[in-house]
Design a protein around this motif. Structure first.
Motif, PDB file in Angstrom:
ATOM      1  N   TYR A  99       0.726  -1.122  -0.098  1.00  0.00           N
ATOM      2  CA  TYR A  99       0.013   0.022   0.034  1.00  0.00           C
ATOM      3  C   TYR A  99       0.979   1.195  -0.069  1.00  0.00           C
ATOM      4  O   TYR A  99       1.648   1.388   0.923  1.00  0.00           O
ATOM      5  N   MET A 123      -2.642   3.582  -1.997  1.00  0.00           N
ATOM      6  CA  MET A 123      -3.349   2.721  -2.883  1.00  0.00           C
ATOM      7  C   MET A 123      -2.475   1.381  -3.046  1.00  0.00           C
ATOM      8  O   MET A 123      -1.310   1.610  -2.862  1.00  0.00           O
ATOM      9  N   GLU A 144       2.263   3.804  -9.750  1.00  0.00           N
ATOM     10  CA  GLU A 144       1.206   4.509  -9.083  1.00  0.00           C
ATOM     11  C   GLU A 144       1.636   5.841  -8.744  1.00  0.00           C
ATOM     12  O   GLU A 144       0.994   6.706  -8.513  1.00  0.00           O
TER      13      GLU A 144
END
Ligand code: GDP
Length: 564
Positions: free
Chosen positions: A499, A515, A552
């Motif tokens: 995460y 995320m 990300e």
């Protein structure tokens, strides 16, 4: 026995059958007197020794080799493990043939013990990769430091003699060490993979203060990967992008002529120009393979960039059928913490993490000396959103519903926090001390060190950083800070999809606060923003490519995934 030098009686005995006069793998001062020239010879030597071992040593563990690698009995590490570990005493320490047998166990305990601390491997090394590794080990031994071939190659480099098309098959890749440990570990695994793809012997700059051997064991049997202090290119650490030897200059300004150059230099620093990244497109059949010495400066993870080259891609596809396994498998082959660091890892793990029902790692990378409330809020928002940590009952609140583990006791969760500052740890620990968790889970919070700020070329500081990266990799779930190579290595080594907390703007917690990433692979910032066939410089982003996704946390970076 001195665990830091590995100079036990056994350490002196074992290398005898490798043809080594003095055994000192940690100092890199081995004198290789007779080097087994072929992998075949190596294998039969191992087999012969193993027969003797089998006949003379009763307390052994069976470990099955694969792919023609000898079936191996190694001396048990069980005696050094505590009781619960003994129940699992049949683990395959050589990871399905990924690791080669024959090292002295006491000189590098982590190589044999880490399997008892890690979860079972979720990605297996392919038979092709194992074959390539055995071939590469033979190359490192045949051409490595102290061999006649190495002495000749360095003499030629010293004398300024240009060496093209050396007919002894010994070409070299020298990796410059710089930046923080996370960067260096990404660079080292990348350089090793690149060395394998291009049949070059990998030699790693041990850094100012000779830090490398204090952090890691030797990965290749019967030789050293440590670049010796008398390397003839004395100013190699000062080479810049503008150096005439830089690949970009050779391609663009010298019409690929290497005449007059003693070596070729690859500049793949995170700030490298697109021209320097052309090196990813050389398929080694062009001109690079002709040059005996190559020096590499990178602080980055290179494998995604190598996938942009059709020739390397074909080879990588065979080595890694699962694309998200590159760092995971290569790091398990290459990165074995030294005995001293392994002691730090295991003492901490056994004291604070081992007994918990679940372990959560939280890596907080901060650049500010002062406490940042929004960073703490972001981490807690993330652990709450993803149900990684329970909330706490507010003062005077109702009775929590109790979450129980086997045997009816409360479930326990150990939280490992790593950060340069202790403030975040202190706050989270106090939160679970002052109030009960909402689900009755017992939450303990631990932080191995708080160094205050980053230091360069400081052994003890680097050893703590390595121990913490490794400890993070032993957790079950992990929260890491975006852009941080420290975090990238921790989750990739552990085979976890983290995460990831993205960088806050204006000191405000972003929404969402974190995320889950698509892949356990590290993000690579320094990849070509052009198609190798078109060399269309000027694009903002890397071109799209199967198994490569935008990171990300960085739109200019890419990572390998298993999905197309
Ligand atoms: P990055 O800068 O986050 O990409 O990670 P690097 O590992 O390349 O550089 C950061 C360096 O700062 C580390 O190598 C350590 O020296 C130090 N450092 C940063 N965070 C921590 C931490 O949580 N624990 C320890 N022990 N050192 C840290």
């Amino acid at each position: 026995m001195d665990s830091t030098t590995g100079s036990s009686t056994e350490a002196r005995e074992d290398p005898g059958w490798l043809g080594i006069e003095e055994a000192s793998p940690f100092t890199g001062k081995n004198k290789v007197t007779k080097v087994a020239a072929e992998a075949k010879q190596w294998s039969s030597l191992v087999n012969a020794t193993l027969v003797v071992l089998i006949m003379t040593m009763p307390p052994l563990i069976f470990i099955g080799g694969r792919l023609g690698a000898p079936t191996v009995w190694i001396k048990s590490t069980v005696a050094n493990l505590s009781a619960p570990d003994r129940e699992e005493s049949k683990k395959d320490a050589l990871l399905g043939g990924l690791l080669v047998p024959g090292f002295d166990e006491q000189s590098c305990v982590s190589r044999y013990q880490s399997v008892y601390y890690r979860k079972n491997m979720t990605r297996q090394p392919s038979p092709y990769l194992i074959k390539k590794l055995r071939e590469h080990e033979a190359l490192q031994r045949r051409c490595g430091p102290s061999t006649e071939l190495y002495i000749q190659a360095t003499e030629r480099l010293r004398s300024g003699q240009q060496v093209l098309d050396s007919n002894d098959g010994c070409n070299y890749l020298v990796l410059i060490s710089y930046r923080g440990l996370g960067n260096r570990l990404l660079a080292t695994t990348s350089a090793f993979l690149y060395a394998m793809l291009t049949n070059r012997v990998l030699l790693v700059d041990p850094g100012h203060g000779n830090t490398l051997p204090k952090l890691f064991c030797e990965p290749f049997p019967g030789t050293t990967w440590v670049l010796s202090s008398d390397f003839p290119v004395t100013n190699f650490r000062d080479l810049e992008e503008a150096a005439p030897e830089n690949y970009a200059n050779v391609v663009l300004n010298r019409s690929r002529s290497v005449t007059g150059l003693r070596f070729v230099y690859a500049f793949l620093d995170h700030a490298s120009s697109q021209a320097s990244r052309l090196v990813y497109c050389d398929d080694h059949r062009e001109f690079l393979h002709r040059v005996q010495w190559m020096i590499l400066r990178t602080d980055q993870y290179m494998p995604p960039g190598l996938f942009y080259n059709p020739v390397y891609r074909e080879e990588l596809d065979r080595m890694f059928p699962r694309k998200d396994s590159v760092f995971y498998i290569v790091s398990r082959y290459l990165l074995h913490p030294s005995n001293e660091v392994w002691g730090m890892i295991t003492r901490f793990y056994n004291s604070y993490l081992k007994k918990a029902d679940e372990r959560l790692g939280i890596q907080i990378r901060v650049f500010d000396d002062k406490p940042l409330q929004h960073i703490l809020d972001q981490v807690l928002a993330c652990t709450s959103q993803e149900h990684l940590l329970p909330g706490v009952v507010s003062t005077g609140g109702g009775t929590p519903s109790v979450s129980t583990a086997a045997g009816g006791r409360s479930r326990s969760k150990a939280v490992l926090i790593t950060c340069l500052s202790s403030w975040y740890h202190d706050n989270i620990r106090e939160m679970y001390w002052k109030s009960a968790s909402t689900d009755g889970e017992v939450v303990s919070v631990h932080q191995p060190s708080h160094e205050g700020r980053q230091h360069w070329y400081h052994d003890e500081h680097d050893m703590k950083a390595l121990a913490e990266i490794y400890l993070l990799s032993l957790t079950d779930k992990i929260v890491t800070t975006g852009w941080s190579t420290f975090g990238y290595v921790a989750h990739a080594l552990g085979g976890m999809t983290p995460y990831i907390t993205v960088k806050p703007q204006n000191e405000t917690v972003p929404d969402p606060p974190c995320m889950r990433t698509v892949s356990m692979e590290p993000c690579a910032f320094t990849v070509p923003h052009f198609d190798c066939a078109k060399k269309n410089f000027g694009e903002d982003n890397p071109p799209r490519m199967p198994n490569v996704r935008t990171c990300e946390d960085a739109f200019w970076g890419v990572k390998l995934t298993d999905a197309e």
